[in-house]
Design an enzyme around this catalytic site. Structure first.
Site, mmCIF file in Angstrom:
data_model
loop_
_atom_site.group_PDB
_atom_site.id
_atom_site.type_symbol
_atom_site.label_atom_id
_atom_site.label_comp_id
_atom_site.label_asym_id
_atom_site.label_seq_id
_atom_site.Cartn_x
_atom_site.Cartn_y
_atom_site.Cartn_z
ATOM 1 N N SER A 24 0.847 -1.214 0.000
ATOM 2 C CA SER A 24 0.000 0.000 0.000
ATOM 3 C C SER A 24 0.870 1.248 0.000
ATOM 4 O O SER A 24 0.395 2.334 0.320
ATOM 5 C CB SER A 24 -0.920 0.003 1.231
ATOM 6 O OG SER A 24 -0.154 -0.050 2.423
ATOM 7 N N ASN A 106 -1.771 -2.575 12.607
ATOM 8 C CA ASN A 106 -3.238 -2.474 12.569
ATOM 9 C C ASN A 106 -3.750 -1.259 13.349
ATOM 10 O O ASN A 106 -4.666 -0.576 12.907
ATOM 11 C CB ASN A 106 -3.860 -3.759 13.131
ATOM 12 C CG ASN A 106 -3.538 -4.965 12.262
ATOM 13 O OD1 ASN A 106 -2.960 -4.807 11.181
ATOM 14 N ND2 ASN A 106 -3.899 -6.153 12.714
ATOM 15 N N THR A 151 -40.784 26.061 -8.481
ATOM 16 C CA THR A 151 -41.153 24.702 -8.077
ATOM 17 C C THR A 151 -41.501 23.989 -9.383
ATOM 18 O O THR A 151 -42.073 24.603 -10.297
ATOM 19 C CB THR A 151 -42.363 24.672 -7.114
ATOM 20 O OG1 THR A 151 -43.496 25.246 -7.765
ATOM 21 C CG2 THR A 151 -42.075 25.467 -5.820
ATOM 22 N N HIS A 152 -41.107 22.767 -9.496
ATOM 23 C CA HIS A 152 -41.299 21.996 -10.742
ATOM 24 C C HIS A 152 -40.614 22.672 -11.931
ATOM 25 O O HIS A 152 -41.017 22.485 -13.066
ATOM 26 C CB HIS A 152 -42.785 21.782 -11.055
ATOM 27 C CG HIS A 152 -43.589 21.299 -9.884
ATOM 28 N ND1 HIS A 152 -43.819 19.968 -9.616
ATOM 29 C CD2 HIS A 152 -44.188 21.986 -8.872
ATOM 30 C CE1 HIS A 152 -44.534 19.846 -8.511
ATOM 31 N NE2 HIS A 152 -44.768 21.060 -8.026
ATOM 32 N N SER A 273 -15.059 27.534 -26.433
ATOM 33 C CA SER A 273 -15.187 26.346 -27.270
ATOM 34 C C SER A 273 -14.073 26.404 -28.304
ATOM 35 O O SER A 273 -13.686 27.478 -28.761
ATOM 36 C CB SER A 273 -16.555 26.356 -27.964
ATOM 37 O OG SER A 273 -16.493 25.652 -29.190
ATOM 38 N N ASN A 281 -18.830 29.295 -21.709
ATOM 39 C CA ASN A 281 -19.454 28.125 -21.086
ATOM 40 C C ASN A 281 -19.196 28.045 -19.576
ATOM 41 O O ASN A 281 -18.127 28.425 -19.108
ATOM 42 C CB ASN A 281 -18.925 26.842 -21.746
ATOM 43 C CG ASN A 281 -19.407 26.695 -23.180
ATOM 44 O OD1 ASN A 281 -20.497 27.152 -23.524
ATOM 45 N ND2 ASN A 281 -18.585 26.084 -24.013
ATOM 46 N N TYR A 313 -8.992 -7.496 12.094
ATOM 47 C CA TYR A 313 -8.373 -6.839 10.939
ATOM 48 C C TYR A 313 -8.339 -7.765 9.726
ATOM 49 O O TYR A 313 -8.079 -8.965 9.862
ATOM 50 C CB TYR A 313 -6.932 -6.416 11.279
ATOM 51 C CG TYR A 313 -6.222 -5.836 10.070
ATOM 52 C CD1 TYR A 313 -6.363 -4.494 9.742
ATOM 53 C CD2 TYR A 313 -5.458 -6.652 9.229
ATOM 54 C CE1 TYR A 313 -5.752 -3.966 8.611
ATOM 55 C CE2 TYR A 313 -4.841 -6.131 8.103
ATOM 56 C CZ TYR A 313 -4.991 -4.802 7.795
ATOM 57 O OH TYR A 313 -4.398 -4.283 6.676
ATOM 58 N N GLN A 318 -7.055 -2.289 3.574
ATOM 59 C CA GLN A 318 -6.051 -1.462 2.900
ATOM 60 C C GLN A 318 -6.665 -0.725 1.698
ATOM 61 O O GLN A 318 -6.186 0.331 1.298
ATOM 62 C CB GLN A 318 -4.918 -2.381 2.458
ATOM 63 C CG GLN A 318 -3.739 -1.709 1.872
ATOM 64 C CD GLN A 318 -2.612 -2.718 1.669
ATOM 65 O OE1 GLN A 318 -2.053 -3.225 2.635
ATOM 66 N NE2 GLN A 318 -2.310 -3.035 0.433
HETATM 67 N N1 ARG Z 1 -0.576 -1.881 4.841
HETATM 68 C C1 ARG Z 1 -1.542 -2.316 5.774
HETATM 69 C C2 ARG Z 1 -2.825 -1.507 5.627
HETATM 70 O O1 ARG Z 1 -2.751 -0.533 5.007
HETATM 71 C C3 ARG Z 1 -1.023 -2.126 7.158
HETATM 72 C C4 ARG Z 1 -1.574 -3.106 8.102
HETATM 73 C C5 ARG Z 1 -1.012 -4.447 7.782
HETATM 74 N N2 ARG Z 1 -1.434 -5.363 8.745
HETATM 75 C C6 ARG Z 1 -1.261 -6.670 8.583
HETATM 76 N N3 ARG Z 1 -1.727 -7.409 9.529
HETATM 77 N N4 ARG Z 1 -0.728 -7.174 7.499
HETATM 78 O O2 ARG Z 1 -3.864 -1.834 6.128
#
Ligand code: ARG
Length: 477
Positions: A24, A106, A151-152, A273, A281, A313, A318
């Site tokens: 990530s 986490n 209205t409408h 345009s 516009n 979790y 992610q």
């Molecule tokens: N990159 C993970 C996320 O964004 C971080 C947490 C990863 N936790 C794990 N148990 N692999 O959520």
């Protein structure tokens, strides 16, 4: 980018393609500041609790402060948490191996997201109160312009242009209040619940809570690591807000057309345009409307992500980064542009007046004047209805009927009664609270001021990320 994987995240041997898929890091890099703040607070707490040697904590603290100030390119690790830890290793050596004591990614990722959402909600409140303030100031300047309320999409009744501006102002204040609610939901520290069940080490969650300026700490770790309700609240507030921005955009697009002819676009915001030389516009307002469509997609995306996740979790979480970060970027783009663009539209007061000058939108005012003389409303409604029919038969607008023509249908008609057809008089004469009448507009303007003050006070209670950094960089372990 080729990602590396330290021993810190488990057994080696992960296929590089799998590592790339599971990383990530790219979206996470937008959360570096939040991540550094979390680590600064964590290190101070670890030292205070005697969980790591003070010298190590001091070295880590100094290195984290340096990272905040210099923002070097971080190593290509699995995510921002590992990238920071790994970079700290190059700065402080062995001490970096103590950073993750009594912490999990986490709770760390939950913390980064809460700091992010809290900051973005604060900024949204600030932007929306500034917008509400400028709309209210505009309203105060536009009281004497009258235009039809629809209205409408049919002309209904004449109102002050101030009333139109205030109508959007109150919507934006509700949006700001929704962001303030989401801010409150995000303002609860998750740090210290660990992976899911807590830690057997003496992690004092109160220390990190207080250092990071959270109102309180979460109550249950199993709930905490799976909770993204605060993000849903944020995206919900953003969706309502951007749908409103899009609706206002739709109104301006209509009003700027020759068919309405009510609004003129300033040159600084009118797009051309490539083929038709005559075009001016309202692209800015169309794009604001278009942005609201993508916002709804992000709200649904996050809801769909959460649906079906059991307790604890899951790596699915992610995927929350896409909708959350896209929402923040969209708000940062749309809200200032809306404020800028609204300053560049002008209302054509003559055209506005022309749209209500035939008198038909004042028919209710005629009927109400008869009610004031004692007639039952239904009878008054029928008489004025007959008068409208007569004006159509004669091909003469209501406002141009002679007294004799009016009296032929409504025996009570006199000159004073016909003056109710003046659109400004009709708008000003409204008495009920929340109306376009003079006293009601005064009340609305002062209500806006009060609500802006309350919202700014709420937003002022949470520290900005920069303010947190100042606080944490001085809180030496
Ligand atoms: N990159 C993970 C996320 O964004 C971080 C947490 C990863 N936790 C794990 N148990 N692999 O959520």
């Amino acid at each position: 980018m080729t990602l590396a994987r330290t021993g810190a995240t488990g057994q080696g041997g992960l296929d590089p393609q799998v590592l790339a898929f599971t990383s990530s890091l790219v979206p996470d890099l937008q959360l570096v500041r939040e991540d550094l703040l979390g680590s600064l607070a964590h290190v101070v707490m670890l030292s205070k609790q005697g969980l790591i040697p003070r010298a190590d904590a001091q070295a880590l603290h100094r290195a984290l402060v340096e990272l905040w100030k210099t923002r070097p390119t971080l190593p290509a690790e699995e995510d921002v948490h590992m990238a920071v830890e790994s970079h700290l290793g190059t700065l402080v050596g062995e001490a970096a191996r103590r950073l993750h004591t009594a912490r999990s990614r986490n709770d760390q990722v939950a913390l980064d997201l809460k700091l992010h959402v809290r900051e973005q909600c604060r900024l949204a409140v600030v932007n929306l109160t500034a917008l509400a303030q400028s709309l209210a100031e505009r309203a105060a300047r536009e009281r004497s312009t009258v235009l039809p309320a629809y209205t409408h999409r049919q002309r209904a009744q004449p109102v002050s242009l101030a009333y139109w501006f205030l109508s959007w102002t109150f919507g934006f204040l509700r949006d700001a209040e929704a962001f303030a609610f989401a801010l409150g939901q995000a303002n609860v520290s998750p740090l210290g619940v660990g992976a899911v069940s807590g830690t057997s080490l003496a992690n004092d969650r109160e220390v990190t809570r207080s250092l990071l300026g959270f109102a309180r700490a979460t109550d249950n770790g199993l709930d905490t690591v799976a909770d993204r309700d605060f993000a849903l609240d944020y995206l919900h507030a953003a969706s309502k807000c951007l749908v409103r921005v899009g609706r206002l955009g739709a109104e301006v697009v209509d009003y700027a057309s020759a068919e309405f002819g009510v609004v003129k676009l300033g040159d600084a915001i009118a797009c051309g345009s490539s083929m038709m030389p005559q075009k001016k516009n309202p692209d800015v307002f169309e794009l604001l409307r278009g942005n609201s469509a993508r916002q709804l997609g992000d709200l649904m995306g996050l809801f769909a992500l959460m649906k079906g996740l059991p307790a604890g979790y899951f790596r699915d979480l992610q995927e929350d980064r896409g909708p959350i970060l896209a929402t923040s970027a969209r708000l940062a783009g749309c809200l200032p542009i809306l404020q800028l663009a609204l300053k560049q539209i002008t209302f054509d007061a003559e055209r506005c007046r022309a749209l209500v000058s035939d008198g038909s939108t004042q028919a209710t005012d005629l009927a109400e004047a008869l009610v004031a003389q004692g007639l039952p409303f239904r009878d008054a409604y029928a008489r004025v209805g007959a008068l409208v029919a007569q004006s159509r038969t004669l091909g003469v607008p209501l406002a141009q009927l002679t007294l004799e023509q009016a009296q032929a249908v409504v025996p009570q008609a006199d000159a004073a009664w016909l003056r109710k057809l003046d659109p400004s008089a009709a708008a000003k004469a409204k008495l009920s609270a929340g109306s376009t009448g003079e006293a009601a507009l005064d009340t609305q303007l002062s209500t806006v001021t009060t609500r802006i003050q309350m919202l700014n006070a709420a937003a002022g209670q949470v520290p900005s990320l920069d303010a947190l950094f100042s606080r944490l960089s001085e809180a030496t372990p």
